[in-house]
Design a protein around this motif. Structure first.
Motif, PDB file in Angstrom:
ATOM      1  N   ASP B  76      19.407  -4.188   0.132  1.00  0.00           N
ATOM      2  CA  ASP B  76      18.165  -5.211   0.058  1.00  0.00           C
ATOM      3  C   ASP B  76      19.133  -6.694   0.729  1.00  0.00           C
ATOM      4  O   ASP B  76      18.287  -6.837   1.314  1.00  0.00           O
ATOM      5  CB  ASP B  76      18.263  -5.339  -2.257  1.00  0.00           C
ATOM      6  CG  ASP B  76      17.495  -4.543  -2.390  1.00  0.00           C
ATOM      7  OD1 ASP B  76      16.511  -3.842  -1.418  1.00  0.00           O
ATOM      8  OD2 ASP B  76      17.487  -4.078  -3.509  1.00  0.00           O
ATOM      9  N   THR B  79      18.525  -6.522   4.442  1.00  0.00           N
ATOM     10  CA  THR B  79      17.547  -6.432   4.935  1.00  0.00           C
ATOM     11  C   THR B  79      16.673  -7.684   4.806  1.00  0.00           C
ATOM     12  O   THR B  79      16.131  -7.868   5.407  1.00  0.00           O
ATOM     13  CB  THR B  79      15.963  -5.995   3.820  1.00  0.00           C
ATOM     14  OG1 THR B  79      16.589  -4.392   3.494  1.00  0.00           O
ATOM     15  CG2 THR B  79      14.709  -5.517   5.018  1.00  0.00           C
ATOM     16  N   GLN B  80      17.451  -8.587   3.582  1.00  0.00           N
ATOM     17  CA  GLN B  80      16.436  -9.715   3.841  1.00  0.00           C
ATOM     18  C   GLN B  80      17.159 -10.839   4.823  1.00  0.00           C
ATOM     19  O   GLN B  80      16.988 -11.346   5.590  1.00  0.00           O
ATOM     20  CB  GLN B  80      17.626 -10.141   2.576  1.00  0.00           C
ATOM     21  CG  GLN B  80      16.938 -11.670   1.689  1.00  0.00           C
ATOM     22  CD  GLN B  80      17.373 -11.750   0.675  1.00  0.00           C
ATOM     23  OE1 GLN B  80      17.899 -10.547  -0.036  1.00  0.00           O
ATOM     24  NE2 GLN B  80      17.820 -12.807   0.338  1.00  0.00           N
ATOM     25  N   ALA B  83      15.821  -9.988   8.233  1.00  0.00           N
ATOM     26  CA  ALA B  83      14.838 -10.690   8.580  1.00  0.00           C
ATOM     27  C   ALA B  83      14.876 -12.017   8.354  1.00  0.00           C
ATOM     28  O   ALA B  83      14.036 -12.630   9.333  1.00  0.00           O
ATOM     29  CB  ALA B  83      13.465 -10.254   7.100  1.00  0.00           C
ATOM     30  N   THR B  84      15.601 -12.770   7.840  1.00  0.00           N
ATOM     31  CA  THR B  84      15.845 -14.694   7.534  1.00  0.00           C
ATOM     32  C   THR B  84      16.444 -14.906   8.253  1.00  0.00           C
ATOM     33  O   THR B  84      16.361 -16.381   8.578  1.00  0.00           O
ATOM     34  CB  THR B  84      15.700 -14.117   5.951  1.00  0.00           C
ATOM     35  OG1 THR B  84      16.641 -13.620   5.272  1.00  0.00           O
ATOM     36  CG2 THR B  84      14.138 -13.845   5.571  1.00  0.00           C
ATOM     37  N   LYS B 101      10.627  -2.760   8.880  1.00  0.00           N
ATOM     38  CA  LYS B 101      10.477  -3.574   8.164  1.00  0.00           C
ATOM     39  C   LYS B 101      10.503  -5.098   8.125  1.00  0.00           C
ATOM     40  O   LYS B 101       9.332  -6.003   8.539  1.00  0.00           O
ATOM     41  CB  LYS B 101      11.023  -3.580   6.239  1.00  0.00           C
ATOM     42  CG  LYS B 101       9.916  -3.384   5.359  1.00  0.00           C
ATOM     43  CD  LYS B 101      11.746  -3.618   3.791  1.00  0.00           C
ATOM     44  CE  LYS B 101      11.343  -2.962   3.387  1.00  0.00           C
ATOM     45  NZ  LYS B 101      12.258  -3.627   1.824  1.00  0.00           N
ATOM     46  N   ALA B 104       9.389  -6.351  12.796  1.00  0.00           N
ATOM     47  CA  ALA B 104       7.982  -7.453  13.321  1.00  0.00           C
ATOM     48  C   ALA B 104       8.252  -8.861  13.160  1.00  0.00           C
ATOM     49  O   ALA B 104       8.535 -10.266  14.229  1.00  0.00           O
ATOM     50  CB  ALA B 104       7.097  -6.964  12.896  1.00  0.00           C
ATOM     51  N   ALA B 105       9.303  -9.180  12.637  1.00  0.00           N
ATOM     52  CA  ALA B 105      10.445 -10.643  12.411  1.00  0.00           C
ATOM     53  C   ALA B 105      10.658 -11.570  13.957  1.00  0.00           C
ATOM     54  O   ALA B 105      11.195 -12.589  14.171  1.00  0.00           O
ATOM     55  CB  ALA B 105      10.638 -10.727  11.536  1.00  0.00           C
ATOM     56  N   SER B 209      14.785   0.253  -4.018  1.00  0.00           N
ATOM     57  CA  SER B 209      13.206   0.655  -4.412  1.00  0.00           C
ATOM     58  C   SER B 209      12.702   1.610  -3.234  1.00  0.00           C
ATOM     59  O   SER B 209      12.177   3.102  -3.158  1.00  0.00           O
ATOM     60  CB  SER B 209      12.566  -0.263  -4.718  1.00  0.00           C
ATOM     61  OG  SER B 209      12.201  -1.306  -3.044  1.00  0.00           O
ATOM     62  N   VAL B 408       9.201   2.964   5.046  1.00  0.00           N
ATOM     63  CA  VAL B 408       8.892   1.820   4.621  1.00  0.00           C
ATOM     64  C   VAL B 408       6.914   2.053   4.416  1.00  0.00           C
ATOM     65  O   VAL B 408       6.537   2.528   5.303  1.00  0.00           O
ATOM     66  CB  VAL B 408       8.641   0.301   5.284  1.00  0.00           C
ATOM     67  CG1 VAL B 408       8.059  -0.437   4.813  1.00  0.00           C
ATOM     68  CG2 VAL B 408      10.029   0.270   4.933  1.00  0.00           C
ATOM     69  N   MET B 409       6.201   2.069   3.013  1.00  0.00           N
ATOM     70  CA  MET B 409       4.246   2.731   3.124  1.00  0.00           C
ATOM     71  C   MET B 409       3.847   1.460   3.536  1.00  0.00           C
ATOM     72  O   MET B 409       4.050  -0.252   3.786  1.00  0.00           O
ATOM     73  CB  MET B 409       4.320   3.155   1.587  1.00  0.00           C
ATOM     74  CG  MET B 409       5.572   3.841   0.821  1.00  0.00           C
ATOM     75  SD  MET B 409       5.468   4.661  -1.089  1.00  0.00           S
ATOM     76  CE  MET B 409       6.134   5.193  -0.792  1.00  0.00           C
ATOM     77  N   ASN B 412       3.631  -1.132   0.469  1.00  0.00           N
ATOM     78  CA  ASN B 412       5.263  -1.127   0.542  1.00  0.00           C
ATOM     79  C   ASN B 412       4.887  -2.339  -1.432  1.00  0.00           C
ATOM     80  O   ASN B 412       6.095  -2.058  -1.906  1.00  0.00           O
ATOM     81  CB  ASN B 412       6.040  -1.699   0.976  1.00  0.00           C
ATOM     82  CG  ASN B 412       7.540  -1.823   1.253  1.00  0.00           C
ATOM     83  OD1 ASN B 412       8.460  -1.329   0.316  1.00  0.00           O
ATOM     84  ND2 ASN B 412       7.960  -3.354   1.899  1.00  0.00           N
ATOM     85  N   GLN B 413       4.571  -3.189  -1.318  1.00  0.00           N
ATOM     86  CA  GLN B 413       4.419  -4.997  -1.302  1.00  0.00           C
ATOM     87  C   GLN B 413       3.965  -4.155  -2.881  1.00  0.00           C
ATOM     88  O   GLN B 413       4.932  -4.809  -3.745  1.00  0.00           O
ATOM     89  CB  GLN B 413       3.692  -5.758  -0.722  1.00  0.00           C
ATOM     90  CG  GLN B 413       4.211  -6.926  -1.537  1.00  0.00           C
ATOM     91  CD  GLN B 413       3.827  -8.110   0.430  1.00  0.00           C
ATOM     92  OE1 GLN B 413       3.338  -7.654   0.510  1.00  0.00           O
ATOM     93  NE2 GLN B 413       4.180  -9.111  -0.491  1.00  0.00           N
ATOM     94  N   VAL B 416       7.066  -2.488  -4.156  1.00  0.00           N
ATOM     95  CA  VAL B 416       8.149  -3.009  -4.712  1.00  0.00           C
ATOM     96  C   VAL B 416       8.049  -3.753  -5.873  1.00  0.00           C
ATOM     97  O   VAL B 416       8.821  -3.703  -6.952  1.00  0.00           O
ATOM     98  CB  VAL B 416       7.887  -3.682  -3.407  1.00  0.00           C
ATOM     99  CG1 VAL B 416       8.832  -5.741  -3.853  1.00  0.00           C
ATOM    100  CG2 VAL B 416       9.168  -3.265  -2.858  1.00  0.00           C
TER     101      VAL B 416
END
Lengths: 306, 425
Positions: B76, B79-80, B83-84, B101, B104-105, B209, B408-409, B412-413, B416
Motif C-alpha cells: 500500500d 502505491t501511495q 502516486a503522490t 493504478k 495515469a498520475a 485488498s 485493479v478493478m 476498485n474504490q 476498497v
C-alpha cells in the motif's frame, strides 16, 4: 517520564499562589507579546493542520489523486455504514475497560507510594522504578507480548506443564483480551503519575483529623482521599482515554488485524489512498474525543484544583 | 529531484564534457564515456521487500559503480508513494497492478525497448500475455495489458508491443496457499480448504485488498459458490457476495489473524499460530530455513500470479536517465535474476540467469527436477536436500497454470471501502 517531571516542577512553581493571581489581573501589551510565540506555534502546528483536515474531508478522491470539491460523500458513507457505528462502539468499549483497569491499578499503586512508603527517598526510588519500562519503545513493549501469549508461547506452555489447562488457550493472543492487556500495560503509568502527584499534596493532618473523628480506613479513602485526588484522576483519565481512542497500532498487532477501532479505520483509509475519507473519520473522531473530554471536565474543574 | 542531487548532477555534467573530450579519440564504447562520473550518481529506488535487497545495491556498486539507495515498503505504501511523491524516487520497483493504478498520475516515463539489450529474451507473458503460443491468458491485470504505452510520455496503455514499455519486467511468481504439513497431516488440494471449519482459528489471509480479493475469489470458485465471469474485474454484487462470505467466516472465528507484511506471515506460520494461509514464496523459504516444515501447496484451481517491474521517474533525464537504463540492462543481464530465482521467484529473462546459477539450482528451481545436492538460500541456509522436488514443479507447470493475476478493478474504490468494512467487521 516527562509528564511526571513537568507536573512535579509545576507544583513547586505554583506554590506561591498570590503572585500568579497578580499576573493574571494585569493583562497588558507585554502580556500579549509574551503569549504570541506560543499562540503562533499552536496556530501553525495545531490549528492549521486541523483546519486542513477538515477541508480535505469534503474533497473527493480517485485512485491516485484527491480532488478539491465540496461534497458530503465521505460523511454520507461514514454515517451510512453500520460498520462505523460498530467500530466507534468498539473504540468506546476499549476506552472504558482500559480506563477502569488502569484506574484501579494506578490508584492502588499511587496510594501505596503516597501513604505506605514513609521516606521521600524511597518514594522517589520506587516511583522511578515504575517508569523503567518506559525506557524502551512502546512498540517493543507491545510486541514482546506476542511470543509470550501465543499458542505455543510461554504462558500457554507454562499453564500446560502445571496441568492447569489441557489445550492451549486460543484467546490469549489475537483477541480483545490481548488488546486490552497491552493497553493496560502501556498506559497505566499515565494514571499513576498524576494520581500520585495529587496524593502527595494532600495534607497529612486531614487524614489524622478524619481518624480522630472516628472514620474507618475505607471511610477515609472514600470521603477524604478520593475527593481530594479527583483532579489527578481526571488528568490520568484524559491521558488514557485520548491515547486509547487515538491508537491504531496496538489494536492492529494485538488483535492480529481482527478487531478494529477508529484509528485503524483511518489508517486503512490512508493506506488505500482514501485521504478525504480518512479526514472525515478523523474529524468525527476528534469531535467525539473533545465531547468526551468536555463531559469529563464537567465533573472536575481541573484549573481550579491545580 | 531534490536540490542537492541537482547540484551534483551539474558538476557531473561538467566533468562529463571533459571526459568525453578525452574519450572521443579512443575506442571506448559509448557508455564508458561517462563511466568515470557515474560513480557520483545516486539512484533512489523504492519497492516492496521482495526485491529491494541490500545485496543488489552492493552488487550495483561493484559492477556499475554508482550508488543505489533502496527503500522497502509495504504494497500500500508503495502505491501511495508512486502516486503522490514523484520527487522521492528515481526508480520505482512496483507491481503491474500498481502500475495500472498510478500510471495515469504521470509520475513515470516509458522506456525505449531498443535500448534494452535483452528485450528479445524477455518471456512472452510480459509481451503477448502468453507463455507459449497456445497458452490461455489468465483473468485479472495481466502484465502485458499494462506493459506498453504510446511513447515516452504516453498516458494510455496499448495492447501491442509498441516499443515503449511502462515497466521493465523483473520478477514474477505464481502464488498459492502455504501450509504446515506437519500440523495438518493430510493432503490439501483445493483453495476451498482456507475456509474449511477444520482449520477454524488457524487460517489467515493477507490484508492487502487488491491481492486478498483475488485469493478470496479463488476460494469462492473452489467452494462452488459462484463462478466469476472475470475475477479480475468484479461487479459490485460480486464484491458484496465475496466479502459477505468471508465476513461470515471471520465472525465464526475461522481466521487467527490477518497479515500485511511479509514478516508477519513468516511469524504466523513459523510459530504455528496458523497452519494454512495466503503466502508469498520467499516467506515459505524463510519458514523453511528455520528448519520448520512448510509447503507452498499447488492447488487444482491453479495459481494467483503477480509480476513486478522497474519504472523510471518522469523527472530523470540526461546522465541519470542513462544510468537508469544501464541499471535496468544490468538487472536483466542475469545476476539479479539468479539471486531472485534462488529464493523461488522467476526472472523475466530466465536464459541470462542460468549462467549465474549452478546446474543443480537451475534444475531444482526452474526445471522442477530433483535436487542433486543441498539447495541453499542466497544467505546460505539449507532449504532442500538431495532428491527433494520444488513444490509445484517446473516453470512451465507453475506459470502455465495461472488462473488469475493481481488486479485493479473498475469498481476498485467500492471494493476498497468494502474491504475496509470486512477488516473492521
Amino acid at each position: 517520564m516527562n509528564p511526571s517531571a513537568a507536573r512535579l516542577s509545576s507544583r513547586r512553581r505554583a506554590a506561591p499562589f498570590p503572585e500568579s493571581v497578580a499576573m493574571q489581573s494585569r493583562p497588558n501589551l507585554a502580556g500579549w507579546l509574551m503569549v504570541s510565540p506560543l499562540a503562533l506555534v499552536l496556530a501553525v502546528f495545531l490549528v492549521a493542520p486541523i483546519v486542513l483536515i477538515a477541508v480535505v474531508s469534503f474533497w473527493t478522491a480517485t485512485e491516485f489523486s484527491i480532488v478539491p470539491a465540496f461534497s458530503w460523500e465521505n460523511y454520507d458513507f461514514l454515517f451510512g455504514s453500520s460498520v462505523t457505528y460498530r467500530v466507534f462502539l468498539n473504540t468506546f468499549k476499549y476506552a472504558a475497560i482500559v480506563w477502569a483497569l488502569t484506574f484501579l491499578i494506578g490508584f492502588t499503586v499511587a496510594y501505596y507510594l503516597a501513604f505506605h512508603i514513609r521516606t521521600q527517598t524511597w518514594q522517589i526510588a520506587l516511583f522511578l522504578l515504575c517508569t523503567i519500562p518506559f525506557w524502551t519503545s512502546n512498540i517493543i513493549r507491545m510486541i514482546s507480548w506476542i511470543p509470550f501469549l501465543g499458542r505455543n508461547g510461554i504462558a500457554n506452555s507454562a499453564l500446560l506443564s502445571w496441568g492447569v489447562i489441557d489445550a492451549p488457550l486460543e484467546w490469549l493472543l489475537f483477541s480483545d483480551f490481548a488488546v486490552i492487556l497491552a493497553f493496560v500495560h502501556l498506559y497505566t503509568l499515565f494514571m499513576v503519575v498524576p494520581i500520585f502527584n495529587t496524593m502527595m499534596r494532600i495534607d497529612k493532618p486531614l487524614i489524622e483529623a478524619a481518624r480522630d473523628a472516628g472514620a474507618s480506613g475505607p471511610q477515609i479513602l472514600w470521603n477524604v482521599i478520593l475527593p481530594l485526588t479527583k483532579p489527578g484522576i481526571m488528568i490520568g483519565t484524559i491521558f488514557v482515554v485520548t491515547l486509547v481512542m487515538g491508537d491504531f497500532i496496538t489494536v492492529r498487532f494485538m488483535s492480529g488485524s481482527q478487531s478494529a477501532n477508529v484509528g485503524r479505520l483511518i489508517s486503512n483509509d490512508i493506506a488505500l489512498l482514501q485521504y478525504p475519507s480518512a479526514s472525515a473519520t478523523a474529524i468525527v473522531l476528534l469531535a467525539t474525543v473533545l465531547l468526551t473530554i468536555g463531559i469529563l471536565l464537567r465533573f472536575v474543574d481541573i484549573r481550579k484544583e491545580l | 529531484m531534490t536540490d542537492t542531487t541537482k547540484l551534483s548532477r551539474r558538476s557531473v555534467l561538467k566533468g562529463a564534457t571533459a571526459t568525453a573530450a578525452f574519450a572521443a579519440g579512443s575506442t571506448l564504447g559509448a557508455p564508458m564515456i561517462w563511466a568515470q562520473n557515474i560513480k557520483d550518481i545516486t539512484l533512489r529506488q523504492f519497492g516492496t521487500g521482495v526485491s529491494n535487497l541490500n545485496e543488489v545495491a552492493q552488487k550495483v556498486k561493484e559492477d556499475l559503480g554508482f550508488t543505489l539507495e533502496m527503500t522497502a515498503l509495504d504494497t500500500d505504501s508503495v502505491t501511495q508513494r508512486a502516486a503522490t511523491q514523484p520527487n522521492s524516487f528515481d526508480i520505482a520497483d512496483i507491481e503491474y497492478f500498481i502500475c495500472k493504478k498510478v500510471w495515469a498520475a504521470g509520475n513515470l516515463q516509458a522506456m525505449d525497448t531498443t535500448k534494452l539489450e535483452n528485450y528479445d529474451k524477455i518471456v512472452g507473458i510480459f509481451k503477448t500475455g502468453k507463455l507459449n503460443d497456445d497458452s490461455v491468458i489468465a483473468q485479472g491485470t495481466a502484465p502485458h495489458t499494462v506493459g506498453f504505452t504510446t511513447g515516452q510520455h504516453g498516458t494510455e496503455f496499448v495492447q501491442e508491443e509498441s516499443g515503449w514499455m511502462t515497466l521493465i519486467p523483473t520478477i514474477y511468481n505464481a502464488d498459492t496457499l502455504g501450509i504446515r504439513p506437519d500440523l495438518i497431516g493430510r493432503p490439501i488440494k483445493n483453495w476451498s480448504e482456507l475456509l474449511n471449519p477444520e482449520f477454524k482459528g488457524k487460517a489467515s489471509i493477507l490484508d492487502i485488498s487488491s491481492i486478498g480479493i483475488m485469493d478470496m475469489a479463488m476460494v469462492v470458485e473452489s467452494m462452488g459458490e459462484y463462478t466469476y465471469p472475470d475475477k479480475g474485474n468484479m461487479t459490485r454484487d460480486e464484491i458484496d457476495m465475496t466479502l459477505a462470505l468471508f465476513t461470515e467466516a471471520k465472525k465464526n472465528g475461522q481466521f487467527r489473524a490477518f497479515w500485511k507484511s511479509f514478516d508477519e506471515s513468516v511469524n504466523l506460520m513459523a510459530s504455528g499460530e496458523v497452519v494454512i494461509q495466503s503466502m508469498w514464496s520467499p516467506a515459505i523459504t524463510a519458514v523453511k530455513s528455520r528448519g520448520i516444515d512448510c509447503v507452498y501447496q499447488p492447488l487444482e484451481e491453479g495459481y494467483r500470479s503477480w509480476g513486478g517491474g522497474l519504472g523510471i521517474s518522469n523527472a530523470l533525464s540526461g546522465i541519470e536517465l542513462d544510468a537508469a537504463y544501464e541499471y535496468i540492462n544490468w538487472y536483466l543481464s542475469g545476476w539479479v535474476g539468479g539471486f531472485l530465482m534462488r529464493q523461488g521467484y522467476y526472472s523475466a529473462v530466465p536464459e541470462t540467469s542460468k549462467a549465474f546459477m549452478s546446474d543443480n539450482e537451475w534444475g531444482y528451481w526452474f526445471e522442477g527436477k530433483p535436487a542433486t545436492d543441498v539447495i541453499t538460500s542466497p544467505q546460505g541456509d539449507p532449504l532442500a536436500q538431495a532428491g527433494d522436488l520444488r513444490d509445484g514443479g517446473s516453470f512451465e507447470e507453475r506459470m502455465g497454470s495461472v488462473a488469475c493475476w493481481n488486479s485493479v478493478m473498475d469498481e476498485n474504490q467500492y471494493m476498497v471501502r468494502k474491504w475496509n468494512e470486512f477488516i473492521a467487521a
